[in-house]
Motif scaffolding. Structure first.
Motif, PDB file in Angstrom:
ATOM      1  N   GLU A  73       0.823  -1.202   0.000  1.00  0.00           N
ATOM      2  CA  GLU A  73       0.000   0.000   0.000  1.00  0.00           C
ATOM      3  C   GLU A  73       0.860   1.256   0.000  1.00  0.00           C
ATOM      4  O   GLU A  73       0.565   2.227  -0.701  1.00  0.00           O
ATOM      5  CB  GLU A  73      -0.927  -0.012   1.210  1.00  0.00           C
ATOM      6  CG  GLU A  73      -1.941   1.106   1.206  1.00  0.00           C
ATOM      7  CD  GLU A  73      -2.903   1.002   2.375  1.00  0.00           C
ATOM      8  OE1 GLU A  73      -3.762   1.886   2.509  1.00  0.00           O
ATOM      9  OE2 GLU A  73      -2.787   0.040   3.164  1.00  0.00           O
ATOM     10  N   ARG A  74       1.943   1.212   0.773  1.00  0.00           N
ATOM     11  CA  ARG A  74       2.848   2.363   0.819  1.00  0.00           C
ATOM     12  C   ARG A  74       3.516   2.564  -0.544  1.00  0.00           C
ATOM     13  O   ARG A  74       3.650   3.702  -1.018  1.00  0.00           O
ATOM     14  CB  ARG A  74       3.913   2.139   1.902  1.00  0.00           C
ATOM     15  CG  ARG A  74       4.899   3.294   2.038  1.00  0.00           C
ATOM     16  CD  ARG A  74       5.996   2.932   3.019  1.00  0.00           C
ATOM     17  NE  ARG A  74       5.452   2.594   4.336  1.00  0.00           N
ATOM     18  CZ  ARG A  74       6.175   2.095   5.330  1.00  0.00           C
ATOM     19  NH1 ARG A  74       7.485   1.861   5.145  1.00  0.00           N
ATOM     20  NH2 ARG A  74       5.621   1.812   6.488  1.00  0.00           N
ATOM     21  N   ARG A  78       3.360   5.781  -3.261  1.00  0.00           N
ATOM     22  CA  ARG A  78       4.524   6.416  -3.889  1.00  0.00           C
ATOM     23  C   ARG A  78       4.370   6.447  -5.406  1.00  0.00           C
ATOM     24  O   ARG A  78       4.767   7.425  -6.062  1.00  0.00           O
ATOM     25  CB  ARG A  78       5.792   5.659  -3.509  1.00  0.00           C
ATOM     26  CG  ARG A  78       6.189   5.800  -2.044  1.00  0.00           C
ATOM     27  CD  ARG A  78       7.375   4.912  -1.733  1.00  0.00           C
ATOM     28  NE  ARG A  78       7.779   5.022  -0.336  1.00  0.00           N
ATOM     29  CZ  ARG A  78       8.673   4.221   0.243  1.00  0.00           C
ATOM     30  NH1 ARG A  78       9.253   3.257  -0.458  1.00  0.00           N
ATOM     31  NH2 ARG A  78       8.978   4.387   1.528  1.00  0.00           N
ATOM     32  N   PHE A  79       3.822   5.375  -5.951  1.00  0.00           N
ATOM     33  CA  PHE A  79       3.626   5.298  -7.398  1.00  0.00           C
ATOM     34  C   PHE A  79       2.653   6.380  -7.852  1.00  0.00           C
ATOM     35  O   PHE A  79       2.882   7.058  -8.869  1.00  0.00           O
ATOM     36  CB  PHE A  79       3.107   3.901  -7.773  1.00  0.00           C
ATOM     37  CG  PHE A  79       2.919   3.689  -9.248  1.00  0.00           C
ATOM     38  CD1 PHE A  79       4.003   3.524 -10.081  1.00  0.00           C
ATOM     39  CD2 PHE A  79       1.644   3.662  -9.800  1.00  0.00           C
ATOM     40  CE1 PHE A  79       3.835   3.327 -11.449  1.00  0.00           C
ATOM     41  CE2 PHE A  79       1.458   3.471 -11.155  1.00  0.00           C
ATOM     42  CZ  PHE A  79       2.559   3.303 -11.979  1.00  0.00           C
ATOM     43  N   ILE A  80       1.559   6.574  -7.112  1.00  0.00           N
ATOM     44  CA  ILE A  80       0.578   7.607  -7.444  1.00  0.00           C
ATOM     45  C   ILE A  80       1.221   8.997  -7.338  1.00  0.00           C
ATOM     46  O   ILE A  80       1.006   9.863  -8.189  1.00  0.00           O
ATOM     47  CB  ILE A  80      -0.655   7.505  -6.532  1.00  0.00           C
ATOM     48  CG1 ILE A  80      -1.374   6.175  -6.755  1.00  0.00           C
ATOM     49  CG2 ILE A  80      -1.606   8.665  -6.783  1.00  0.00           C
ATOM     50  CD1 ILE A  80      -1.861   5.961  -8.164  1.00  0.00           C
ATOM     51  N   ASN A  81       2.020   9.199  -6.283  1.00  0.00           N
ATOM     52  CA  ASN A  81       2.700  10.487  -6.123  1.00  0.00           C
ATOM     53  C   ASN A  81       3.654  10.763  -7.281  1.00  0.00           C
ATOM     54  O   ASN A  81       3.779  11.906  -7.746  1.00  0.00           O
ATOM     55  CB  ASN A  81       3.471  10.518  -4.798  1.00  0.00           C
ATOM     56  CG  ASN A  81       2.545  10.547  -3.595  1.00  0.00           C
ATOM     57  OD1 ASN A  81       1.377  10.927  -3.703  1.00  0.00           O
ATOM     58  ND2 ASN A  81       3.050  10.134  -2.447  1.00  0.00           N
ATOM     59  N   PHE A  82       4.322   9.697  -7.749  1.00  0.00           N
ATOM     60  CA  PHE A  82       5.224   9.867  -8.892  1.00  0.00           C
ATOM     61  C   PHE A  82       4.445  10.274 -10.142  1.00  0.00           C
ATOM     62  O   PHE A  82       4.877  11.171 -10.895  1.00  0.00           O
ATOM     63  CB  PHE A  82       5.991   8.575  -9.150  1.00  0.00           C
ATOM     64  CG  PHE A  82       6.698   8.558 -10.473  1.00  0.00           C
ATOM     65  CD1 PHE A  82       7.884   9.253 -10.646  1.00  0.00           C
ATOM     66  CD2 PHE A  82       6.161   7.877 -11.557  1.00  0.00           C
ATOM     67  CE1 PHE A  82       8.526   9.266 -11.870  1.00  0.00           C
ATOM     68  CE2 PHE A  82       6.795   7.877 -12.779  1.00  0.00           C
ATOM     69  CZ  PHE A  82       7.981   8.576 -12.944  1.00  0.00           C
ATOM     70  N   ARG A 107      -0.951  -1.953  -9.885  1.00  0.00           N
ATOM     71  CA  ARG A 107      -1.098  -3.194  -9.120  1.00  0.00           C
ATOM     72  C   ARG A 107      -2.330  -3.129  -8.218  1.00  0.00           C
ATOM     73  O   ARG A 107      -3.066  -4.095  -8.083  1.00  0.00           O
ATOM     74  CB  ARG A 107       0.162  -3.438  -8.281  1.00  0.00           C
ATOM     75  CG  ARG A 107       0.095  -4.626  -7.355  1.00  0.00           C
ATOM     76  CD  ARG A 107      -0.007  -5.924  -8.111  1.00  0.00           C
ATOM     77  NE  ARG A 107      -0.121  -7.053  -7.199  1.00  0.00           N
ATOM     78  CZ  ARG A 107      -0.337  -8.305  -7.588  1.00  0.00           C
ATOM     79  NH1 ARG A 107      -0.461  -8.575  -8.874  1.00  0.00           N
ATOM     80  NH2 ARG A 107      -0.438  -9.274  -6.712  1.00  0.00           N
ATOM     81  N   LEU A 108      -2.533  -1.978  -7.603  1.00  0.00           N
ATOM     82  CA  LEU A 108      -3.686  -1.774  -6.724  1.00  0.00           C
ATOM     83  C   LEU A 108      -4.546  -0.655  -7.287  1.00  0.00           C
ATOM     84  O   LEU A 108      -4.054   0.265  -7.939  1.00  0.00           O
ATOM     85  CB  LEU A 108      -3.221  -1.412  -5.309  1.00  0.00           C
ATOM     86  CG  LEU A 108      -2.332  -2.426  -4.585  1.00  0.00           C
ATOM     87  CD1 LEU A 108      -1.935  -1.890  -3.218  1.00  0.00           C
ATOM     88  CD2 LEU A 108      -3.036  -3.771  -4.445  1.00  0.00           C
TER      89      LEU A 108
END
Length: 477
Positions: A73-74, A78-82, A107-108
């Motif tokens: 989840e963390r 980070r992926f969304i923030n990127f 992935r999620l």
């Protein structure tokens, strides 16, 4: 040539490389990694903002976090923030160069923020001219989730991204659309005739996709006048029915979609059709209408009610794997067509209850007298139905089904050894007891020695109309 070491005068200055060289170097890296290594250099930052191909794949990061869920989840956060940061980065540089391709695989997917960032990227990419879109927001969606019945109050956004087709349609240059784990709504366009939403789209691929109604897919296809390739895999389509009416389509494949009724109409350019179903599955109706260019068929389903092939190419090769077919219709075909009916598990010829056959050569009297290969091709074609219980061929003249005695002597095995009924349909059947009748009856008894013979008059054009009406009986454009 001197080889430089760190700190030596021969060390290349990586901050002053030509843009073309930098672009080549960074193209070997995933998009996210290329962006991350570019931060120390403004020159490199300028290069990464002009990438024509963007590939964001969250799976690359998740391979390092397969343990605790909170780590996944963390990492997803980070992926969304990127994604948000890089989009701001491109907007800051005012990058308006058209994108060749945008690929976004998550992935999620469950949070409204995920929905927002996808919408932002789609809006940005389509505004600057996107050619190829490949999006799959949620690999955690399983086949079971795709095909499950959902109560009206259940928040589907937690698993399936509802694709804004109208927003994507702003990219008139879009040629390829590959969707996974999304929910495709039905398009409603009312009023005067409008230009198609996707005039350049040639490839549409749906995997693990939920379609709202049985007409939603067709509503999308109507907006794609140039589509040539359509693929459906692990999709849930309305009430398990799939209707495709598209004259530009060349390749159609439907795999593991739980479809029990598939009908393809006006497929004048269709060259390849593939249908693969789950184990113990049943397809009640499969109709391919006006597919006069069809060259390849691959069908695999345990049980089939009715399979109607109404038109094909002379070079057709059809592989049909099933346990049983209740009724098979082959209209406007050719003796040169290679039809293979095999049992899925035992590699034996499957049982067909009824087969109705109308091939062009049986209506061309001139070719009968000039083509020396006609009889061998006719016998070879009839053998395709060797385990059919009831066979009904149409022929125009008595001679069309009269196998020469000399040929019969050379061929020991009859083409239809287990057929129990042979119904010959002919416009003007010969008079009982006449020479033509005796020769035809003698030939038919060799073709199907165990069958009950029936020679009956027929109005072919009237039968064609009935078959065409039945093929379109439940068609709703």
């Amino acid at each position: 040539m001197a080889i430089g070491t760190l700190g030596s005068p021969h060390t290349p200055d990586l901050h002053n490389l030509p843009d073309l060289v930098l672009d080549k170097i960074l193209s070997f890296l995933p998009t996210k990694a290329a962006v991350q290594v570019s931060f120390p250099s403004k020159q490199w930052q300028g290069v990464v903002t002009s990438f024509p191909t963007l590939d964001f794949n969250e799976h690359d990061d998740f391979e390092r976090h397969l343990g605790a869920y909170f780590l996944q989840e963390r990492q997803h956060r980070r992926f969304i923030n990127f994604l948000e940061g890089y989009l701001d980065f491109r907007n800051k540089y005012g990058q308006k160069e058209p994108l060749d391709k945008l690929s976004l695989h998550m992935r999620l997917y469950w949070h409204p923020d995920d929905n927002n960032i996808i919408a932002k990227w789609l809006r940005y990419a389509c505004q600057i001219g996107l050619k190829e879109l490949d999006i799959c927001p949620g690999a955690s969606v399983t086949e079971h989730l795709v095909k499950s019945e959902w109560p009206p109050e259940f928040p589907l956004y937690k698993y399936f991204y509802r694709l804004p087709l109208i927003a994507i349609a702003s990219a008139k240059s879009l040629t390829s659309l590959k969707l996974g784990c999304v929910n495709v709504p039905e398009l409603h366009r009312v009023g005067v005739v409008q230009p198609p939403l996707f005039p350049s789209l040639t490839i549409l691929s749906l995997k693990a996709v939920r379609v709202d109604t049985d007409q939603a897919l067709n509503s999308v296809l109507r907006e794609c006048p140039s589509i040539a390739y359509l693929s459906l895999t692990y999709c849930s389509i309305g009430n398990s029915k799939c209707y495709v009416c598209c004259s530009s389509l060349k390749y159609l494949e439907v795999k593991f979609c739980g479809v029990d009724d598939i009908r393809v109409d006006q497929a004048f350019n269709l060259e390849s059709f593939s249908f693969v179903s789950e184990r113990d599955s049943r397809c009640e109706n499969m109709i391919l209408n006006s597919a006069f260019n069809l060259k390849f068929i691959n069908v695999s389903v345990d049980y089939m009610g009715e399979f109607s092939l109404l038109g094909c190419h002379r070079a057709l090769e059809a592989s049909i794997q099933s346990k049983r077919i209740h009724r098979f219709e082959f209209f406007d075909g050719y003796l040169s067509a290679k039809l293979s009916f095999k049992d899925q598990s035992h590699d034996e010829t499957i049982i067909i209850d009824e087969a109705t056959i109308l091939v062009g050569e049986l209506w061309d009297q001139e070719r009968l007298s000039s083509d020396s290969t006609y009889v061998p091709r006719l016998v070879s074609f009839i053998k395709s139905f060797s385990r059919c219980k009831e066979v009904s061929p149409y022929n125009k003249k008595v001679q069309a089904l009269t196998i020469f005695k000399n040929y019969r002597k050379m061929t020991s095995l009859p083409p239809l050894p287990v057929t129990s009924a042979l119904l010959v349909r002919i416009p003007n059947p010969p008079v009982v007891g006449s020479r033509d009748f005796i020769e035809l009856e003698d030939s038919l008894r060799w073709i199907a020695p165990s069958a009950k013979l029936l020679i009956m008059p027929v109005d072919v054009e009237e039968d064609r109309k009935k078959v065409d009406q039945r093929a379109r009986s439940t068609w709703r454009p």
